[in-house]
Design a protein around this motif. Structure first.
Motif, PDB file in Angstrom:
ATOM      1  N   LEU A 158      95.629  28.992  83.285  1.00 30.31           N
ATOM      2  CA  LEU A 158      95.233  27.777  83.336  1.00 30.31           C
ATOM      3  C   LEU A 158      94.596  27.554  84.867  1.00 30.31           C
ATOM      4  O   LEU A 158      93.561  26.616  85.052  1.00 30.31           O
ATOM      5  N   ALA A 159      95.279  28.309  85.958  1.00 26.11           N
ATOM      6  CA  ALA A 159      94.933  28.161  87.314  1.00 26.11           C
ATOM      7  C   ALA A 159      93.267  28.700  87.165  1.00 26.11           C
ATOM      8  O   ALA A 159      92.379  28.204  87.799  1.00 26.11           O
ATOM      9  N   CYS A 160      92.902  29.642  86.509  1.00 27.38           N
ATOM     10  CA  CYS A 160      91.599  30.206  86.368  1.00 27.38           C
ATOM     11  C   CYS A 160      90.803  29.195  85.624  1.00 27.38           C
ATOM     12  O   CYS A 160      89.730  29.173  86.223  1.00 27.38           O
ATOM     13  N   LEU A 176      87.527  33.356  77.960  1.00 29.07           N
ATOM     14  CA  LEU A 176      88.572  34.228  78.354  1.00 29.07           C
ATOM     15  C   LEU A 176      89.789  33.770  78.728  1.00 29.07           C
ATOM     16  O   LEU A 176      90.967  33.969  78.295  1.00 29.07           O
ATOM     17  N   HIS A 177      89.768  32.817  79.796  1.00 33.99           N
ATOM     18  CA  HIS A 177      90.962  32.089  80.263  1.00 33.99           C
ATOM     19  C   HIS A 177      91.728  31.128  79.414  1.00 33.99           C
ATOM     20  O   HIS A 177      92.847  31.246  79.303  1.00 33.99           O
ATOM     21  N   ALA A 178      90.585  30.518  78.334  1.00 34.43           N
ATOM     22  CA  ALA A 178      91.498  29.834  77.491  1.00 34.43           C
ATOM     23  C   ALA A 178      92.109  30.731  76.304  1.00 34.43           C
ATOM     24  O   ALA A 178      93.328  30.377  75.995  1.00 34.43           O
ATOM     25  N   GLU A 179      91.414  31.531  75.944  1.00 32.00           N
ATOM     26  CA  GLU A 179      92.274  32.670  75.083  1.00 32.00           C
ATOM     27  C   GLU A 179      93.403  33.037  75.762  1.00 32.00           C
ATOM     28  O   GLU A 179      94.637  33.320  74.880  1.00 32.00           O
ATOM     29  N   LEU A 180      93.789  33.442  76.933  1.00 28.75           N
ATOM     30  CA  LEU A 180      94.776  34.103  77.640  1.00 28.75           C
ATOM     31  C   LEU A 180      95.785  33.120  77.666  1.00 28.75           C
ATOM     32  O   LEU A 180      97.016  33.180  77.491  1.00 28.75           O
ATOM     33  N   ALA A 181      95.679  31.670  78.040  1.00 25.28           N
ATOM     34  CA  ALA A 181      96.335  30.544  77.878  1.00 25.28           C
ATOM     35  C   ALA A 181      96.920  30.409  76.673  1.00 25.28           C
ATOM     36  O   ALA A 181      98.162  30.166  76.569  1.00 25.28           O
ATOM     37  N   GLU A 182      96.222  30.656  75.521  1.00 25.31           N
ATOM     38  CA  GLU A 182      96.549  30.151  74.298  1.00 25.31           C
ATOM     39  C   GLU A 182      97.660  31.483  73.622  1.00 25.31           C
ATOM     40  O   GLU A 182      98.818  31.153  73.282  1.00 25.31           O
ATOM     41  N   THR A 183      97.501  32.594  74.117  1.00 28.11           N
ATOM     42  CA  THR A 183      98.574  33.579  74.112  1.00 28.11           C
ATOM     43  C   THR A 183      99.979  33.307  74.453  1.00 28.11           C
ATOM     44  O   THR A 183     100.843  33.975  73.821  1.00 28.11           O
ATOM     45  N   ALA A 186      99.523  27.857  75.475  1.00 24.83           N
ATOM     46  CA  ALA A 186      98.753  26.704  75.450  1.00 24.83           C
ATOM     47  C   ALA A 186      98.105  26.144  74.139  1.00 24.83           C
ATOM     48  O   ALA A 186      97.792  27.218  73.299  1.00 24.83           O
ATOM     49  N   THR A 187      97.857  24.910  74.088  1.00 24.52           N
ATOM     50  CA  THR A 187      97.413  24.475  72.876  1.00 24.52           C
ATOM     51  C   THR A 187      96.042  23.415  73.249  1.00 24.52           C
ATOM     52  O   THR A 187      95.688  23.363  74.325  1.00 24.52           O
ATOM     53  N   GLU A 188      95.446  23.059  72.334  1.00 23.39           N
ATOM     54  CA  GLU A 188      94.408  21.744  72.554  1.00 23.39           C
ATOM     55  C   GLU A 188      94.816  20.786  73.388  1.00 23.39           C
ATOM     56  O   GLU A 188      94.084  20.374  74.281  1.00 23.39           O
ATOM     57  N   ASP A 189      96.068  20.255  73.128  1.00 27.71           N
ATOM     58  CA  ASP A 189      96.575  19.229  74.133  1.00 27.71           C
ATOM     59  C   ASP A 189      96.742  19.761  75.521  1.00 27.71           C
ATOM     60  O   ASP A 189      96.631  18.892  76.388  1.00 27.71           O
ATOM     61  N   THR A 190      97.186  20.919  75.816  1.00 24.34           N
ATOM     62  CA  THR A 190      97.240  21.693  77.046  1.00 24.34           C
ATOM     63  C   THR A 190      95.749  21.428  77.748  1.00 24.34           C
ATOM     64  O   THR A 190      95.541  20.880  78.730  1.00 24.34           O
ATOM     65  N   PHE A 191      94.960  21.972  76.929  1.00 21.96           N
ATOM     66  CA  PHE A 191      93.411  21.821  77.513  1.00 21.96           C
ATOM     67  C   PHE A 191      92.796  20.634  77.848  1.00 21.96           C
ATOM     68  O   PHE A 191      92.310  20.343  78.868  1.00 21.96           O
ATOM     69  N   ARG A 192      93.156  19.558  76.887  1.00 21.89           N
ATOM     70  CA  ARG A 192      92.933  18.095  77.270  1.00 21.89           C
ATOM     71  C   ARG A 192      93.402  17.645  78.613  1.00 21.89           C
ATOM     72  O   ARG A 192      92.728  17.073  79.172  1.00 21.89           O
ATOM     73  N   ASP A 193      94.554  17.795  78.613  1.00 24.75           N
ATOM     74  CA  ASP A 193      95.423  17.370  79.973  1.00 24.75           C
ATOM     75  C   ASP A 193      94.990  18.137  81.048  1.00 24.75           C
ATOM     76  O   ASP A 193      94.774  17.367  82.073  1.00 24.75           O
TER      77      ASP A 193
END
Length: 224
Positions: A158-160, A176-183, A186-193
């Protein structure tokens, strides 16, 4: 949460601006799908990206420690971000942390590299096709960071993503960083926030990141 750290200092500069800034701060700290640590890391990462090493960093360090973010986690965040924001930027940031009274580093052991795997290994392979020397450097940087203690993979990723939004690297790096966070949960709600939080540090950048990262269910309506 009570008064945001530094609110009085902002009011002394300009009371109207202070009201606006405090409102933006409450918006970020009230986001429901991020932990308090992750909200602190958004602020501390954005401070490196711009860089904001004076009053904003002091405010954000104070808010981080007030929300039980341990000093070693702040140090680890900046160690992790060095190749993403540039090593020279992190030098004055560490100097500033010392001035702000952050305790000395507790982790002084040599870094034990862990060869990248999964999405990180695939990223290195993709860079290899562009430039082998850059791929070698990237692999070395990945190996020294992503398996270290003090931060979760999700927190690092998330920092990246904050760096990607601030620097507008909205292609393979963002993915890449979204995929790593999801592993690491992290969810779509995480990314939205996350994007909503980073909007405090650049609304137009956040808008572009939302276009790149979030499902564009309203695209058809915008074209009508």
């Amino acid at each position: 949460m009570t008064q945001l750290a530094g609110a009085d200092a902002l009011a002394a500069l300009d009371p109207v601006f202070a009201q606006l800034a405090v409102g933006a701060g409450y918006h970020l700290w009230g986001l429901p799908h991020l932990t308090m640590r992750e909200k602190a890391f958004i602020c501390l990462t954005a401070d490196l990206c711009h860089p904001h090493l004076d009053l904003p960093l002091a405010m954000h360090v104070q808010m981080a420690t007030a929300n039980d973010v341990e000093p070693e986690a702040i140090r680890e965040l900046y160690r992790h971000l060095a190749p993403y924001v540039g090593y020279p930027i992190v030098v004055p940031a560490f100097q500033r942390l010392t001035e702000l009274g952050l305790p000395d580093a507790q982790d002084t052991d040599p870094v034990a590299p862990v060869p990248p795997a999964g999405a990180l290994a695939r990223a290195v392979h993709a860079i290899q096709h562009l430039d082998p020397g850059l791929a070698t450097f990237t692999e070395d940087q990945f190996a020294q960071r992503w398996a270290r203690p003090h931060l979760r993979v999700r927190e690092r990723a998330l920092a990246c993503l904050v760096v990607d939004i601030c620097y507008q690297t909205l292609g393979p790096s963002l993915q890449l960083h979204a995929e790593l966070a999801e592993t690491d949960g992290a969810t779509e709600d995480t990314f939205r926030d996350l994007i909503r939080g980073v909007a405090e540090f650049g609304l137009t950048r956040a808008w572009a990141a939302a276009e790149a990262l979030l499902p564009s269910s309203g695209a058809a309506d915008r074209c009508r």
